[in-house]
Motif scaffolding. Structure first.
Motif, PDB file in Angstrom:
ATOM      1  N   THR A  75       0.851  -1.189   0.000  1.00 55.57           N
ATOM      2  CA  THR A  75       0.000   0.000   0.000  1.00 55.57           C
ATOM      3  C   THR A  75       0.887   1.238   0.000  1.00 55.57           C
ATOM      4  O   THR A  75       2.029   1.200   0.457  1.00 55.57           O
ATOM      5  CB  THR A  75      -0.939   0.049   1.225  1.00 55.57           C
ATOM      6  N   VAL A  76       0.334   2.319  -0.504  1.00 57.12           N
ATOM      7  CA  VAL A  76       1.039   3.609  -0.508  1.00 57.12           C
ATOM      8  C   VAL A  76       0.106   4.656   0.082  1.00 57.12           C
ATOM      9  O   VAL A  76      -1.052   4.770  -0.339  1.00 57.12           O
ATOM     10  CB  VAL A  76       1.471   4.002  -1.929  1.00 57.12           C
ATOM     11  N   ARG A  77       0.615   5.387   1.066  1.00 60.80           N
ATOM     12  CA  ARG A  77      -0.171   6.432   1.719  1.00 60.80           C
ATOM     13  C   ARG A  77       0.538   7.763   1.578  1.00 60.80           C
ATOM     14  O   ARG A  77       1.752   7.850   1.736  1.00 60.80           O
ATOM     15  CB  ARG A  77      -0.354   6.107   3.204  1.00 60.80           C
ATOM     16  N   VAL A  78      -0.213   8.818   1.284  1.00 61.89           N
ATOM     17  CA  VAL A  78       0.350  10.158   1.171  1.00 61.89           C
ATOM     18  C   VAL A  78      -0.196  11.001   2.314  1.00 61.89           C
ATOM     19  O   VAL A  78      -1.412  11.158   2.457  1.00 61.89           O
ATOM     20  CB  VAL A  78       0.004  10.807  -0.185  1.00 61.89           C
ATOM     21  N   ASP A  79       0.699  11.524   3.131  1.00 62.07           N
ATOM     22  CA  ASP A  79       0.287  12.472   4.167  1.00 62.07           C
ATOM     23  C   ASP A  79       0.043  13.835   3.518  1.00 62.07           C
ATOM     24  O   ASP A  79       0.778  14.256   2.630  1.00 62.07           O
ATOM     25  CB  ASP A  79       1.362  12.594   5.246  1.00 62.07           C
ATOM     26  N   GLU A  80      -0.954  14.522   3.969  1.00 60.62           N
ATOM     27  CA  GLU A  80      -1.376  15.768   3.337  1.00 60.62           C
ATOM     28  C   GLU A  80      -0.249  16.807   3.339  1.00 60.62           C
ATOM     29  O   GLU A  80       0.231  17.204   4.402  1.00 60.62           O
ATOM     30  CB  GLU A  80      -2.597  16.329   4.070  1.00 60.62           C
TER      31      GLU A  80
END
Length: 561
Positions: A75-80
């Motif tokens: 999975t890939v998550r982007v913090d704002e």
């Protein structure tokens, strides 16, 4: 006690060693989103993950994942990204899918991309996670929407990769940054149309047959309208002949435009329909490219209306259109759409059938003198028959002086691409560098061309072929429809998925708008910049680094008070 301490130290050491090993074995690296990454790609120079954008557009990033061992549940998550406590919250992430190309472009350009695997990146999938085999490179696409009222400044954020290797959990973080400049992009002025089809929307409906004008039909029409609007399309091809109910008593026709009106309203409400292209009333006889044009007239077969071919001089054809067009104009006036409606006659007139085209056009003009005629054309020898000229890009090049004179007369000129032109011309083929799709609209600006047309939003083949596995086609004349020509979106259940080419096209539309803004402020600078990218109709600088430098120069110039 010593045993326990030694055990703990050993365990920590092994854990740290494992962590260091997977950091060495796993590549998680930024790659410019204009660079196409293949499954076998393996070398990625270190680059800062940074984007320069105007307010109101989208910041794009691409990261690649490659591992010497299989990764599970990636999975890939982007913090704002944040600037002065202001956050960019509208973020989309997706794994880039690969599609095969079984028929190469027949006449490739010198920059044609050839891959050993035969697979090319294109669809942006919406899977939340995926497994990545050992030795395969997997791109990840990130799009961050920049609000029109965002404060200019540098926004910083993080992107995190999480995966499993057996029981081991892997986590890698990278930094990203976005510089938001002063200019604001709202509505765009370049006129853009991608023709769409309802023919295989069953692919959105779990392969269940889609009944025309059913609830699902309208639901999927809304899905198409939404993605067209999202990617800055503002002209829609709608064919009244397909959306009208007919009645005939003797020689008298009556018309119910309810479905046509519903479709127009749906498209207008979605924001993709500033203008309507009225679909073609005529065409060639089947498998007769060189032959004269005919017109279509509805005939009742059993309980269904079917379109039959007629010569324009046939009494039945004239009787039908003598009644249809005045009724259509009346309906357009009643709904306030007359000024945004144009009419197609028949697609792509050429030298051998220009006479029949001109004859139909002359007849239609007498019936609807207040409506402009628009046409994708191969022949420029139709002066007086067309108001909005849409030559194929190579024909625009060949007859550019003619088209400039048409503009001087008050006519409008666009260009289109389809299976042609090929060779070194910019187009939307999957095998071309992505920057060639983006600079299509730099060509628009460079030559003062105000619109762009393509026939293939979602023309997946009308058979059992899977659009993810069959990307090309060959027509009756042996002409190959290259990969990417038929579609620029992909089907999923109850949704349409964009492609990286559609992202590039949207960003090119924004580039056009920025160049127009710069032209108002400093026309010489705008001309200087565009000429550094587009040297000629089929001669461009394809350096991504140079492109980024020039685009930042535009943003910087527009930010100076």
């Amino acid at each position: 006690m010593n045993f326990k301490i030694n055990f703990i130290i050993t365990a920590v050491f092994l854990s740290l060693s494992s962590c260091l090993n997977y950091q060495k074995e796993i590549v998680f690296q930024y790659v410019d989103p204009l660079k196409k990454v293949f499954p076998e790609s393996s070398y990625f120079p270190m680059q800062e993950a940074h984007a320069d954008v105007a307010r109101g557009e989208d910041a794009g990033f691409q990261f690649v994942i490659r591992s010497g061992f299989a990764l599970e549940d990636v999975t890939v998550r982007v913090d704002e990204p944040t600037f002065n406590d202001i956050k960019l919250t509208e973020i989309k992430t997706g794994f880039v899918g690969f599609v095969p190309v079984d028929r190469p472009v027949p006449n490739p350009g010198r920059d044609y991309l050839k891959t050993a695997s035969g697979y090319y990146p294109d669809p942006i999938l919406d899977d939340i996670s995926m497994d990545i085999p050992a030795g395969m490179t997997q791109p990840v696409w990130i799009t961050i929407k920049i609000p029109r009222d965002a404060a200019p400044g540098i926004y910083n954020g993080d992107i995190t990769l999480v995966a499993k290797k057996g029981l081991q959990k892997i986590k890698i973080e990278k930094e990203i940054s976005i510089e938001v400049f002063q200019p604001v992009i709202d509505k765009t002025s370049l006129l853009v149309t991608n023709w769409f089809s309802f023919e295989r929307l069953d692919l959105l409906n779990k392969d269940k047959k889609l009944e025309k004008f059913s609830d699902d039909y309208w639901k999927y029409a809304k899905i198409m309208a939404d993605i067209m609007a999202e990617y800055r399309q503002n002209v829609v091809l709608l064919r009244p002949l397909d959306l009208t109910d007919f009645k005939e008593e003797g020689n008298t026709w009556t018309f119910d435009f309810s479905n046509f009106n519903r479709m127009v309203k749906l498209m207008v409400d979605a924001g993709c329909c500033e203008y309507i292209e009225g679909g073609h009333i005529g065409g060639r006889l089947p498998q007769n490219w060189m032959g004269p044009f005919i017109v279509k007239v509805p005939e009742k077969t059993g309980d269904k209306w079917e379109m039959k071919d007629y010569d324009i001089n046939d009494a039945e054809a004239r009787n039908f259109y003598n009644q249809f067009f005045p009724a259509l104009v009346k309906n357009l006036k009643e709904n306030g759409w007359l000024d945004i409606y144009w009419q197609h006659i028949a697609d792509e007139p050429i030298e051998s059938n220009k006479k029949s085209y001109a004859e139909i056009s002359e007849y239609v003009r007498k019936l609807i003198p207040e409506i402009k005629i628009i046409e994708a054309c191969h022949s420029s020898d139709l002066d007086g028959s067309i108001d909005i000229w849409v030559p194929q890009l190579n024909f625009l090049k060949d007859d550019f002086d003619f088209y400039k004179k048409q503009q001087e007369k008050g006519k409008e000129v666009w260009f289109y691409t389809c299976l042609g032109p090929q060779e070194n011309f910019a187009n939307r083929f999957i095998e071309q560098p992505l920057i060639k799709t983006r600079i299509l609209h730099w060509i628009n600006y460079r030559y003062g061309i105000t619109g762009y047309l393509h026939w293939g939003l979602n023309h997946w083949r009308a058979d059992d072929n899977d659009p993810y596995s069959v990307t090309t086609d060959m027509n009756y004349a042996g002409n190959t429809l290259p990969a990417g020509d038929m579609n620029i979106v992909y089907p999923a259940v109850d949704k349409l998925l964009p492609s990286i080419r559609l992202e590039a096209m949207r960003d090119g539309i924004v580039d056009y708008e920025l160049l127009k803004m710069l032209e108002k402020k400093n026309p010489d600078k705008a001309k200087e910049i565009v000429q550094q990218m587009v040297f000629g109709f089929d001669h461009y600088d394809l350096s991504i680094l140079h492109f980024r430098k020039l685009r930042k120069e535009i943003l910087t110039e527009l930010s100076v008070q």
